[in-house]
Motif scaffolding. Structure first.
Motif, short mmCIF file in Angstrom:
data_model
loop_
_atom_site.label_atom_id
_atom_site.label_comp_id
_atom_site.label_asym_id
_atom_site.label_seq_id
_atom_site.Cartn_x
_atom_site.Cartn_y
_atom_site.Cartn_z
N GLY A 92 17.53 65.13 57.24
CA GLY A 92 16.30 65.23 58.03
C GLY A 92 16.54 64.95 59.50
O GLY A 92 15.59 64.90 60.29
N GLY A 93 17.79 64.73 59.89
CA GLY A 93 18.11 64.45 61.29
C GLY A 93 17.73 63.05 61.73
O GLY A 93 17.57 62.80 62.92
N GLY A 94 17.59 62.14 60.77
CA GLY A 94 17.13 60.79 61.08
C GLY A 94 18.18 59.92 61.74
O GLY A 94 19.37 60.03 61.49
N ASN A 95 17.70 59.06 62.61
CA ASN A 95 18.48 58.00 63.24
C ASN A 95 17.66 56.74 63.15
O ASN A 95 16.48 56.75 63.47
CB ASN A 95 18.74 58.31 64.73
CG ASN A 95 20.09 58.95 64.96
OD1 ASN A 95 21.04 58.67 64.26
ND2 ASN A 95 20.13 59.82 65.95
N GLY A 96 18.24 55.67 62.69
CA GLY A 96 17.51 54.42 62.58
C GLY A 96 18.12 53.53 61.52
O GLY A 96 19.30 53.65 61.20
N TRP A 97 17.30 52.64 60.98
CA TRP A 97 17.76 51.68 59.99
C TRP A 97 17.05 51.91 58.66
O TRP A 97 15.87 52.23 58.63
CB TRP A 97 17.46 50.26 60.47
CG TRP A 97 18.37 49.83 61.57
CD1 TRP A 97 18.30 50.19 62.88
CD2 TRP A 97 19.51 49.00 61.44
NE1 TRP A 97 19.32 49.62 63.58
CE2 TRP A 97 20.09 48.88 62.73
CE3 TRP A 97 20.12 48.34 60.38
CZ2 TRP A 97 21.23 48.13 62.96
CZ3 TRP A 97 21.24 47.58 60.61
CH2 TRP A 97 21.79 47.48 61.90
N VAL A 98 17.78 51.73 57.58
CA VAL A 98 17.23 51.88 56.25
C VAL A 98 17.48 50.59 55.46
O VAL A 98 18.49 49.91 55.68
CB VAL A 98 17.86 53.11 55.53
CG1 VAL A 98 19.33 52.90 55.26
CG2 VAL A 98 17.13 53.45 54.26
N ALA A 99 16.53 50.25 54.60
CA ALA A 99 16.66 49.09 53.72
C ALA A 99 17.05 49.61 52.34
O ALA A 99 16.34 50.42 51.75
CB ALA A 99 15.35 48.32 53.65
N ILE A 100 18.18 49.15 51.83
CA ILE A 100 18.68 49.55 50.50
C ILE A 100 18.61 48.35 49.58
O ILE A 100 19.12 47.27 49.92
CB ILE A 100 20.15 50.04 50.59
CG1 ILE A 100 20.31 51.20 51.55
CG2 ILE A 100 20.71 50.35 49.21
CD1 ILE A 100 19.80 52.52 51.04
N ARG A 101 17.99 48.51 48.41
CA ARG A 101 17.93 47.43 47.44
C ARG A 101 19.32 47.23 46.83
O ARG A 101 19.92 48.17 46.32
CB ARG A 101 16.91 47.74 46.36
CG ARG A 101 15.49 47.65 46.87
CD ARG A 101 14.45 47.97 45.80
NE ARG A 101 13.17 48.23 46.42
CZ ARG A 101 12.75 49.43 46.81
NH1 ARG A 101 13.50 50.49 46.63
NH2 ARG A 101 11.57 49.57 47.38
N ILE A 102 19.80 46.01 46.86
CA ILE A 102 21.15 45.69 46.39
C ILE A 102 21.29 45.94 44.89
O ILE A 102 22.33 46.41 44.43
CB ILE A 102 21.52 44.23 46.75
CG1 ILE A 102 21.54 44.05 48.27
CG2 ILE A 102 22.86 43.84 46.15
CD1 ILE A 102 21.60 42.61 48.74
N THR A 103 20.26 45.67 44.13
CA THR A 103 20.37 45.77 42.67
C THR A 103 20.49 47.20 42.16
O THR A 103 21.17 47.44 41.16
CB THR A 103 19.14 45.14 41.99
OG1 THR A 103 17.96 45.74 42.50
CG2 THR A 103 19.12 43.65 42.20
N ASP A 104 19.85 48.16 42.84
CA ASP A 104 19.84 49.52 42.28
C ASP A 104 20.13 50.63 43.30
O ASP A 104 20.13 51.80 42.95
CB ASP A 104 18.53 49.80 41.57
CG ASP A 104 17.32 49.81 42.51
OD1 ASP A 104 17.49 49.74 43.74
OD2 ASP A 104 16.20 49.89 41.99
N GLY A 105 20.37 50.29 44.57
CA GLY A 105 20.72 51.29 45.58
C GLY A 105 19.55 52.13 46.06
O GLY A 105 19.74 53.07 46.83
N SER A 106 18.34 51.79 45.65
CA SER A 106 17.17 52.58 46.05
C SER A 106 16.62 52.08 47.38
O SER A 106 17.09 51.09 47.94
CB SER A 106 16.09 52.52 44.97
OG SER A 106 15.56 51.20 44.88
N SER A 107 15.62 52.78 47.88
CA SER A 107 15.03 52.45 49.17
C SER A 107 13.53 52.70 49.10
O SER A 107 13.04 53.34 48.17
CB SER A 107 15.66 53.35 50.23
OG SER A 107 14.96 53.27 51.44
#
Length: 187
Positions: A112-127
């Motif tokens: 999607g051409g995104g730039n920024g920060w993402v939060a990833i859940r450590i237990t399952d890799g989801s966001s």
């Protein structure tokens, strides 16, 4: 007279695992946060003698093939007990699923051409699917911020599956407090 060896020592174990997503009822199937889990069907210690080991492998792989299910697989796991072998097989599947999910999240934002920060859940890799302007925004937007890892997303910083795996393993050990000098002390 039968002798039983009660000493736990590392050995090879054969594990028959079922990776089909077990669905117990419709409500569980419809839950968004429901993750597929590996079911361990059978575990046995691998024979010491090469001929016995080959016959054992042939018998178990034949059982898997006879079952006719594509979700069944025969694995070899190095462990100290039957329960330990089953736990390792489940953990490896959970980690592989989390790595794949983390890669999908990163790829979706990059496509999607995104730039920024993402939060990833450590237990399952989801966001949560959001891309944030900075680390602080990503942290404060999470219901359980300590359960996430925060990554900058940019086409200049590619993430390979191996990098995702190492990062999630490291963060899991760090979160559990089992890191000593950068090396996990648990196994």
């Amino acid at each position: 007279m039968i002798t039983v060896d009660l000493v736990k020592r590392r050995g090879q174990y054969l594990v028959i695992a079922d990776d089909q997503d077990a669905i117990t009822n419709w409500a569980e199937y419809m839950r968004e946060d429901r993750l597929p889990e590996r079911r361990v069907v059978h575990v046995e210690r691998q024979a010491d003698h090469p001929d016995e080991r080959e016959a054992q492998w042939d018998e178990l792989s034949g059982s898997v093939l006879d079952a006719g299910s594509e979700s069944l697989s025969l694995l070899t796991v190095s462990a100290i007990s039957h329960a330990h072998a089953a736990a390792i097989a489940r953990r490896e599947y959970a980690l592989a699923s989390a790595v794949a999910r983390m890669g999908e999240v990163i790829d979706t934002h990059l496509e999607g051409g995104g730039n920024g920060w993402v939060a990833i859940r450590i237990t399952d890799g989801s966001s949560d699917g959001e891309l944030y302007d900075d680390y602080e925004d990503a942290w404060t937007a999470q219901e359980h911020p300590e359960g996430c890892t925060y990554l900058p997303i940019s086409p200049l910083v590619p993430w390979t599956p191996r990098m995702c795996e190492e990062h999630l393993e490291f963060m899991t050990h760090l979160r559990h407090g089992c890191m000593t000098y950068g090396t996990p002390t648990c196994r």
